[in-house]
Design an enzyme around this catalytic site. Sequence first.
Site, PDB file in Angstrom:
ATOM      1  CG  ASP A 296      -2.023   0.981   1.173  1.00  0.00           C
ATOM      2  OD1 ASP A 296      -2.729   1.024   0.153  1.00  0.00           O
ATOM      3  OD2 ASP A 296      -2.200   1.739   2.155  1.00  0.00           O
ATOM      4  CD  GLU A 343      -2.092   2.522  -3.420  1.00  0.00           C
ATOM      5  OE1 GLU A 343      -2.237   3.335  -4.369  1.00  0.00           O
ATOM      6  OE2 GLU A 343      -1.852   2.869  -2.263  1.00  0.00           O
ATOM      7  CG  ASP A 396      -9.339   3.027   0.175  1.00  0.00           C
ATOM      8  OD1 ASP A 396      -9.928   2.706   1.216  1.00  0.00           O
ATOM      9  OD2 ASP A 396      -8.099   3.150   0.115  1.00  0.00           O
TER      10      ASP A 396
END
Length: 498
Positions: A296, A343, A396
């Site tokens: 992430d 990401e 998200d």
Amino acid sequence: KGNVMEDFMKERAAGVLLHISSLPGRYGIGTLGRSAYKFVDLLAGGGIRYWQILPLVQTGFGDSPYQSVFSGSGNPYFIDPEILAKEKLLTKEELSAYAVQGARVDYSSLYQTRYEMLRLAFSRFDTGEEQFRSFVQEGTFDGYALFMALKEEFGGEPFSRWPAEYKFAKKRSLQKFKEEHGREYLFWQFVQYQFEKQWRALKNYANERGVRIIGDIPLYVAYDSVDVWLNPSLFKLNPDRSMQKIAGVPPDCFSATGQLWGNPVYRWSAHRREKYAWWIGRLRQAFSYYDVIRVDHFRGFDRYYEIEAGAETAERGRWCRGPKAELFRAAEEALGRLPVIAEDLGLLDAGVRRLLADTGYPGMKVLQFAFDGNRRNTYLPKYIPENSVCYTGTHDNDTTLGYVRSLRGKEYSRFLRQLQGVLREEGLSAELPDKRAAAAAIVRLALHSRAKLAVIPVQDILLLGSDARMNTPSTVGCNWEFRLKRLPKREKLQILRE
């Protein structure tokens, strides 16, 4: 891991994004029990090779899997009660008592009941069992078990408010505390022992059937965590262990004052001196849990944004240099080539692109970002490279149907024209009689893209609306609660094979 790396991104494959918490079942949240095994069977039977999940860690305030008391922990909520019953640690009557009705995850209720159930199971567990003793002696969860026992002792207060000998993790004081609170310490070891045993059995089952697990590790860790408590020199803290700098992002089109994330930022010079040993250990453990890892906020390894702790907004922060590819070179020297998904969403600059090129890791392409009217939008299918992972949306994002339904009037007309044009370019049907058809078309585009791997959230396979959204960034409450009422039928997954 070697076999996974040899195969990863070599052939086209599809995956499904579904977190453990969202699995159906009787106990208020998804577990590592029957539904998880049935889901593996569903994927394997449909020739789907990847199951992507969110971080498996123990959650805390806000229930986010991106904030944990220990970055290497397993979530106690995921321990399956029925497996504990098979081990004679719970009775059938107790299983019925802990069964929960409700379509969404109720974390406040779980907090009250799940630990009560685990303590009941622990009361019947033989802590002299050889396998358990070996697990404790390995020491992986020694700091975690101490941290949780101390939290229990001090009413859940953050470590920064503990008495000095504990706040500063004085070895003699910790050893004395462990001796005096041995039962509580062993309870938290038991929790991780049960989680790890159940998780490894599930992962082995998936791997044997040709399904690989894509896990997820956040860049940052929580301040009130074992990671910071036992490694203060690796973070930008003050001498009293309070935070000096915190992570966030500057003002942008989404927020006029930027975002304060509240996590402590790394003191990268200290990591470099230690040859990135903490990160290598973290990655080693993560790869023992997962076959592939999505990292992430990958851009933070190139440059990261830090703000003075105590600032009310993120407007006056500054960009700082990250470790860049040096960290990944050190990790791969120790662990071998790593199957990583970067990401790389958000505003990207030349530095991030260089980092992606240097590491060779595939980035992410999200089709919900593609249809803004810009013909050079890099998320459009024609610009998606093979070495990338294509998603309709992430945890998200709104669901794809929710996103399409949110478009109105001229905005929807523009979107529809562009989507139909892209479908024709890709040789796909451009007949879109309604918004459900438009959402389904985006799923088809993801699967048709040049990306070697396409991962579709289960909500988009089932064409669920906004009420099935997993998370809305920068909000607290009503997130991470989505659950399936039942697993999808096999024919619903057929689209992933076409």
